[in-house]
Scaffold this active site. Structure first.
Site, PDB file in Angstrom:
ATOM      1  N   GLU A 106      -4.937   3.645   6.617  1.00  0.00           N
ATOM      2  CA  GLU A 106      -4.570   3.447   5.205  1.00  0.00           C
ATOM      3  C   GLU A 106      -5.124   4.585   4.365  1.00  0.00           C
ATOM      4  O   GLU A 106      -4.526   4.996   3.382  1.00  0.00           O
ATOM      5  CB  GLU A 106      -5.134   2.108   4.710  1.00  0.00           C
ATOM      6  CG  GLU A 106      -4.567   1.695   3.372  1.00  0.00           C
ATOM      7  CD  GLU A 106      -5.504   0.850   2.533  1.00  0.00           C
ATOM      8  OE1 GLU A 106      -5.844   1.280   1.418  1.00  0.00           O
ATOM      9  OE2 GLU A 106      -5.901  -0.233   3.001  1.00  0.00           O
ATOM     10  N   SER A 145     -10.622  -0.790   3.387  1.00  0.00           N
ATOM     11  CA  SER A 145      -9.874  -0.936   4.640  1.00  0.00           C
ATOM     12  C   SER A 145      -9.479   0.446   5.144  1.00  0.00           C
ATOM     13  O   SER A 145      -8.806   1.185   4.427  1.00  0.00           O
ATOM     14  CB  SER A 145      -8.599  -1.734   4.421  1.00  0.00           C
ATOM     15  OG  SER A 145      -8.884  -3.020   3.948  1.00  0.00           O
ATOM     16  N   ARG A 175       0.834  -1.216   0.000  1.00  0.00           N
ATOM     17  CA  ARG A 175       0.000   0.000   0.000  1.00  0.00           C
ATOM     18  C   ARG A 175       0.872   1.271   0.000  1.00  0.00           C
ATOM     19  O   ARG A 175       0.518   2.281   0.603  1.00  0.00           O
ATOM     20  CB  ARG A 175      -0.945   0.038   1.206  1.00  0.00           C
ATOM     21  CG  ARG A 175      -1.960  -1.089   1.243  1.00  0.00           C
ATOM     22  CD  ARG A 175      -2.971  -0.973   0.095  1.00  0.00           C
ATOM     23  NE  ARG A 175      -4.117  -1.835   0.299  1.00  0.00           N
ATOM     24  CZ  ARG A 175      -4.146  -3.125  -0.023  1.00  0.00           C
ATOM     25  NH1 ARG A 175      -3.110  -3.700  -0.589  1.00  0.00           N
ATOM     26  NH2 ARG A 175      -5.232  -3.850   0.194  1.00  0.00           N
TER      27      ARG A 175
HETATM   28  N1  EPU Z   1     -10.327 -10.903  10.256  1.00  0.00           N
HETATM   29  C1  EPU Z   1     -11.030 -11.006  11.440  1.00  0.00           C
HETATM   30  N2  EPU Z   1     -12.078 -10.138  11.638  1.00  0.00           N
HETATM   31  C2  EPU Z   1     -12.437  -9.208  10.726  1.00  0.00           C
HETATM   32  C3  EPU Z   1     -11.718  -9.116   9.533  1.00  0.00           C
HETATM   33  C4  EPU Z   1     -10.668  -9.980   9.303  1.00  0.00           C
HETATM   34  O1  EPU Z   1     -10.732 -11.820  12.291  1.00  0.00           O
HETATM   35  O2  EPU Z   1     -13.413  -8.491  10.992  1.00  0.00           O
HETATM   36  C5  EPU Z   1      -9.251 -11.866   9.989  1.00  0.00           C
HETATM   37  C6  EPU Z   1      -9.724 -12.914   8.991  1.00  0.00           C
HETATM   38  O3  EPU Z   1     -10.313 -13.996   9.606  1.00  0.00           O
HETATM   39  C7  EPU Z   1      -8.447 -13.316   8.297  1.00  0.00           C
HETATM   40  C8  EPU Z   1      -7.605 -12.079   8.361  1.00  0.00           C
HETATM   41  O4  EPU Z   1      -8.159 -11.217   9.352  1.00  0.00           O
HETATM   42  O5  EPU Z   1      -7.799 -14.318   8.993  1.00  0.00           O
HETATM   43  C9  EPU Z   1      -7.528 -11.376   7.020  1.00  0.00           C
HETATM   44  O6  EPU Z   1      -8.835 -10.978   6.619  1.00  0.00           O
HETATM   45  P1  EPU Z   1      -9.254 -10.707   5.097  1.00  0.00           P
HETATM   46  O7  EPU Z   1      -8.897 -11.859   4.244  1.00  0.00           O
HETATM   47  O8  EPU Z   1     -10.677 -10.245   5.082  1.00  0.00           O
HETATM   48  O9  EPU Z   1      -8.289  -9.545   4.627  1.00  0.00           O
HETATM   49  P2  EPU Z   1      -7.759  -8.235   5.386  1.00  0.00           P
HETATM   50  O10 EPU Z   1      -6.332  -8.441   5.768  1.00  0.00           O
HETATM   51  O11 EPU Z   1      -8.702  -7.852   6.451  1.00  0.00           O
HETATM   52  C10 EPU Z   1      -6.779  -7.230   3.165  1.00  0.00           C
HETATM   53  C11 EPU Z   1      -6.821  -5.924   2.424  1.00  0.00           C
HETATM   54  C12 EPU Z   1      -8.133  -5.772   1.672  1.00  0.00           C
HETATM   55  C13 EPU Z   1      -8.275  -6.924   0.704  1.00  0.00           C
HETATM   56  C14 EPU Z   1      -8.194  -8.239   1.500  1.00  0.00           C
HETATM   57  C15 EPU Z   1      -8.178  -9.445   0.601  1.00  0.00           C
HETATM   58  C16 EPU Z   1      -5.398  -4.411   3.701  1.00  0.00           C
HETATM   59  C17 EPU Z   1      -5.351  -3.207   4.580  1.00  0.00           C
HETATM   60  N3  EPU Z   1      -6.624  -4.815   3.350  1.00  0.00           N
HETATM   61  O12 EPU Z   1      -7.798  -7.181   4.159  1.00  0.00           O
HETATM   62  O13 EPU Z   1      -8.068  -4.571   0.915  1.00  0.00           O
HETATM   63  O14 EPU Z   1      -9.490  -6.863   0.000  1.00  0.00           O
HETATM   64  O15 EPU Z   1      -6.958  -8.291   2.250  1.00  0.00           O
HETATM   65  O16 EPU Z   1      -6.968  -9.518  -0.072  1.00  0.00           O
HETATM   66  O17 EPU Z   1      -4.357  -4.935   3.319  1.00  0.00           O
HETATM   67  C18 EPU Z   1      -8.554  -2.249   0.951  1.00  0.00           C
HETATM   68  O18 EPU Z   1      -7.345  -2.052   0.935  1.00  0.00           O
HETATM   69  O19 EPU Z   1      -9.388  -1.303   0.931  1.00  0.00           O
HETATM   70  C19 EPU Z   1      -9.062  -3.618   1.009  1.00  0.00           C
HETATM   71  C20 EPU Z   1     -10.353  -3.901   1.152  1.00  0.00           C
END
Ligand code: EPU
Length: 337
Positions: free
Chosen positions: A333, A237, A162
């Site tokens: 972010e 995010s 990012r």
């Molecule tokens: N998780 C939780 N609770 C939540 C959300 C997530 O426990 O409410 C845990 C999930 O269980 C999982 C881990 O966190 O083990 C990762 O969750 P997820 O796959 O939903 O991805 P994220 O890390 O929360 C990132 C990006 C997203 C992108 C997703 C999928 C960042 C800041 N965000 O989210 O990007 O869509 O991965 O690749 O890196 C964005 O940047 O606007 C965005 C939506």
């Protein structure tokens, strides 16, 4: 070119925050942009793309330049690859669908990310195992100071998680006008490394997924977790997932053995901020019209009439609680304006 005054930006930011621009203009061509920059040198400017990665906490006392450059085309190809150029003002998801319709591979995992093409290099957008840097060739820009056209290749962009040069060394100095991507025409590199995608494909009994299957899976996952900004204001995010050194992480992990983490190098781990926020009890919580999304704790939402300041206050409360509880700092972010 028509400059408008005291212009509402509510429809120009996906959080749906009511804030006014002192002056506002939508730019339709690079020539128009250069003329405007040359004739308004002493005026403070604010560059606005799709408005999908910012939180407006106040009116903007500047000339807001909305980049509304349209058009996408194939600029080169060989047997294996195609080079496509999209103007900055194209909607990202429509551009991704245009590439998939022609069976060009590379962007499918990034389906349905809100925003415009021109802002994608700024924060090296990414989702489900891919980032735009994986297909990025170059971007064309105009220098604000002298209106010169300057191209940046991939190395020059210094992409990180990012991150790019446009958020750091050359912040606010160049306006991205178009982006060139190199996509596959055959031997597509289908990326199902992200668990959610495999699960979605399995559910639909798809064993050999096409680009469209991947795109559809990503769309289904995003729609189940992430709110549609047209229905509920948000900026994706709100926080980055914190990256911390293993030596710093070990004592935290010893105290909280259930904490989720992903090893990203020999020395660093990434902790999902969504998990931290959920554990801290914020998921689905509402404070007036500001809140934390019920399906993805990393996303802050505007239920209708929240001010940017109210959303910022919620974000600070979350940051402080996470720091107090886990000793981990989570960084925003989105750009706070
Ligand atoms: N998780 C939780 N609770 C939540 C959300 C997530 O426990 O409410 C845990 C999930 O269980 C999982 C881990 O966190 O083990 C990762 O969750 P997820 O796959 O939903 O991805 P994220 O890390 O929360 C990132 C990006 C997203 C992108 C997703 C999928 C960042 C800041 N965000 O989210 O990007 O869509 O991965 O690749 O890196 C964005 O940047 O606007 C965005 C939506």
């Amino acid at each position: 070119m028509e400059i408008q005054h005291n212009f509402s930006l509510k429809n120009y930011n996906t959080f749906g925050i009511e804030a006014k621009a002192k002056q506002f203009i939508a730019i339709k061509s690079v020539t128009e942009l250069k003329t405007l920059l040359a004739t308004t040198q002493s005026v403070t400017k604010f560059i606005l793309g799709g408005g999908s990665n910012m939180l407006l906490t106040q009116d903007i006392d500047a000339l807001v330049i909305h980049i509304d450059l349209k058009g996408k085309k194939i600029i080169d190809e060989d047997e294996d690859f195609v080079w496509v150029e999209s103007q900055a003002g194209e909607n990202w998801h429509e551009f991704v669908l245009w590439t998939i319709n022609q069976d060009f591979g590379g962007l499918e995992n990034m389906s349905l990310i809100p925003g415009n093409v021109g802002t994608t290099p700024v924060q090296n957008i990414g989702a489900y195992g891919t980032e735009i840097k994986d297909c990025f060739v170059s971007c064309n820009t105009v220098a604000i100071a002298n209106q010169e056209s300057v191209a940046f290749n991939k190395e020059e962009c210094h992409f990180g998680y990012r991150e790019s040069i446009f958020k750091n060394n050359v912040k606010d100095q160049y306006i991205i006008t178009s982006v060139v991507f190199k996509l596959t025409k055959r031997n597509h590199k289908i990326n199902t490394s992200y668990g959610d995608i495999t699960g979605e494909l399995d559910r639909n009994n798809i064993t050999i997924p096409s680009l469209r299957d991947i795109s559809n899976a990503v769309i289904a996952i995003r729609q189940s977790k992430l709110p549609d900004p047209k229905e509920l204001g948000n900026s994706g995010s709100f926080f980055k997932n914190p990256i911390i050194s293993k030596s710093e992480f070990e004592p935290i992990h010893a105290k909280f053995p259930e904490m989720k983490y992903f090893e990203i190098s020999a020395t660093e781990v990434k902790v999902p901020a969504g998990w931290l926020i959920e554990q801290a009890g914020f998921k689905g919580k509402r404070f007036g019209d500001a809140g934390v999304h019920k399906n993805q704790a990393l996303v802050l939402v505007n239920y209708g009439n929240a001010t940017g300041q109210e959303i910022l206050d919620v974000s600070k409360e979350i940051q402080q609680t996470i720091f107090r509880t886990y000793g981990i700092h989570i960084e925003a972010e989105v750009n706070i304006i």
